[in-house]
Design a protein around this motif. Structure first.
Motif, PDB file in Angstrom:
ATOM      1  N   ILE A  46      -4.882   0.306  -0.649  1.00 23.82           N
ATOM      2  CA  ILE A  46      -5.412  -0.618  -1.656  1.00 23.82           C
ATOM      3  C   ILE A  46      -5.471   0.099  -3.008  1.00 23.82           C
ATOM      4  N   ASN A  77       3.464  -9.501  -1.800  1.00 24.37           N
ATOM      5  CA  ASN A  77       3.248  -8.115  -1.384  1.00 24.37           C
ATOM      6  C   ASN A  77       1.892  -7.914  -0.723  1.00 24.37           C
ATOM      7  N   ASN A  78       0.857  -8.489  -1.312  1.00 19.79           N
ATOM      8  CA  ASN A  78      -0.502  -8.260  -0.797  1.00 19.79           C
ATOM      9  C   ASN A  78      -0.700  -8.842   0.597  1.00 19.79           C
ATOM     10  N   LYS A  82       1.403  -3.591   6.461  1.00 14.73           N
ATOM     11  CA  LYS A  82       1.509  -2.281   5.823  1.00 14.73           C
ATOM     12  C   LYS A  82       2.955  -1.748   5.860  1.00 14.73           C
ATOM     13  N   ARG A  88       5.276  -3.577   3.280  1.00 19.48           N
ATOM     14  CA  ARG A  88       4.889  -3.621   1.861  1.00 19.48           C
ATOM     15  C   ARG A  88       5.660  -2.596   1.038  1.00 19.48           C
ATOM     16  N   GLN A 108      -1.553  -2.718  -1.589  1.00 16.20           N
ATOM     17  CA  GLN A 108      -2.069  -4.034  -2.001  1.00 16.20           C
ATOM     18  C   GLN A 108      -2.787  -3.810  -3.332  1.00 16.20           C
TER      19      GLN A 108
END
Ligand code: PA5
Length: 423
Positions: A70, A95-96, A100, A103, A107
């Motif tokens: 994050i 993306n958020n 994991k 990505r 995030q």
């Protein structure tokens, strides 16, 4: 050569009206480049910025990407909107929400752009068990909103990482002044400086925008290259310079009673570009009882709520369309769709929607300005930022205001501080 360009052929402006601005445009352009005014450091920044500092930003961004699930960007106004505009335009819209493994970046969330306890509590609860880094951006280092959010997330990091919490805190602020700089020096946070001679809304291409943008995995060197090329492309001091033509067109329409400029885009990725534009023009020009009120609409979405007003409501506005000329991503409409749609793509239809709206509005004499952006890329984002910053500064000079201060914003900040202190 392709570049961000303006088209005013549908703005109902006569060549003699433009001619009337000829002298003023030349003197305004010279004034902007002369350095006589404070806060014009952004004018040549893409050409003369510290390249080593850009490499340091890229390195620190990589460190943040490696260590974080994050990344929270804390800032408001000019210390927030530009970075968000770039991340939303150039990053993946989802993306958020990706796992994991899939990505391309941590995030990314924003904080300190409001003082809502609900928003910040929800965010805090969502991120608290994950690997976090935060970056607080505040040129003055004294702004209430980011200060509050910083204290909230700093407390979380101190509880989570103890003596190692400083490794998760990154700061962009004034080189010497302000509370944030003082704390950064005391605690040894990794930090960058916003140049003294560049104000918040003109600071996207400085570390204030570049650090979070680089964490999102966007090529900031390309972005600066686009802006540097913009310095050359938009260098003429006459109306052949698209920035000069746009600035003059805005002022001609304003004098004609068009008090609102509506920025419109058919790409949702540009929603925050429009938010950044509203700040850029609103804060630069809205003073001394003057200025065009900048607004924005997302089309075709808002045609189904505001389309009626645009077509037949009070004729107090002109429209400025942010038109992406080439889009890499598209979707073919399935063969099961109704006949005229088959064999077409969504982008084909989106373009037709835009053309249809423009035609309908021109028929009703609503002035239309097109800003053509060749494609969605870091390079053209940088060029577009420079195009709008220069257009805005020139437009402010034509209007007779100083485009680089914000006395009205300072007034509210002072009042809020006083009210909190005395109650
Ligand atoms: O453009 C501006 O100057 C303002 O919008 C500021 O960016 C905003 O008020 C935040 O200020 P600071 O960066 O000092 O926290």
């Amino acid at each position: 050569m392709k570049h961000v360009n303006v088209n005013i052929k549908n703005a109902f402006i006569e060549s003699n009206e433009l001619e009337e601005y000829k002298e003023l445009i030349i003197s305004s352009h010279q004034r902007l480049h002369s350095g006589v005014d404070d806060y014009t450091g952004w004018v040549d920044y893409p050409l003369n910025h510290d390249k080593k500092e850009v490499q340091r930003i890229i390195k620190v961004a990589q460190q943040i990407r490696n260590q974080s699930e994050i990344f929270i960007v804390i800032g408001i106004g000019g210390s927030y909107l530009g970075a968000r505009a770039a991340i939303e335009m150039l990053g993946s819209s989802f993306n958020n929400l990706l796992d994991k493994e899939n990505r391309k970046a941590p995030q990314i969330f924003f904080a300190g752009h409001n003082i809502s306890g609900t928003y910040h509590k929800e965010l805090l609860e969502f991120v608290q068990d994950k690997e976090i880094s935060i970056c607080v951006i505040s040129k003055s280092g004294n702004t209430m909103e980011p200060n509050i959010a910083f204290s909230v997330f700093k407390e979380l990091l101190e509880k989570k990482y103890g003596s190692k919490s400083a490794d998760h805190i990154f700061v962009v602020t004034d080189e010497k002044e302000g509370m944030l700089r003082q704390e950064t020096t005391e605690k040894g946070y990794t930090s960058f400086a916003v140049p003294d001679d560049i104000g918040g809304r003109y600071s996207v291409l400085t570390p204030g925008g570049l650090l979070p943008i680089a964490v999102a995995g966007i090529d900031i060197e390309e972005m600066l290259k686009g802006a540097a090329d913009g310095c050359m492309i938009y260098d003429n001091e006459d109306l052949s310079n698209p920035c000069c033509a746009y600035a003059a067109a805005r002022n001609i329409l304003y004098k004609r009673g068009k008090l609102l400029e509506i920025f419109e885009s058919y790409e949702p990725k540009l929603q925050y570009v429009a938010e950044w534009l509203k700040q850029l023009f609103g804060e630069s020009e809205g003073k001394e009882g003057k200025g065009i009120f900048p607004a924005s609409l997302n089309l075709s979405t808002d045609l189904h709520s505001m389309g009626q007003y645009l077509q037949e409501g009070t004729s107090c506005f002109f429209e400025t369309v942010l038109n992406i000329k080439r889009l890499d991503m598209d979707l073919k409409i399935p063969d099961t769709a109704i006949k005229p749609l088959r064999d077409k793509t969504m982008n084909d239809i989106n373009k037709k929607a835009m053309e249809g709206v423009i035609l309908a509005h021109i028929e009703d004499s609503i002035p239309n300005i097109m800003i053509d952006i060749p494609e969605i890329s870091a390079y053209y984002f940088g060029q577009m930022v420079y195009f709008f910053e220069k257009s805005c500064a020139l437009s402010g000079y034509l209007l007779g205001v100083f485009p680089f201060d914000q006395p009205g914003v300072e007034k509210y900040k002072r009042n809020m501080k006083e009210l909190i202190t005395n109650n």
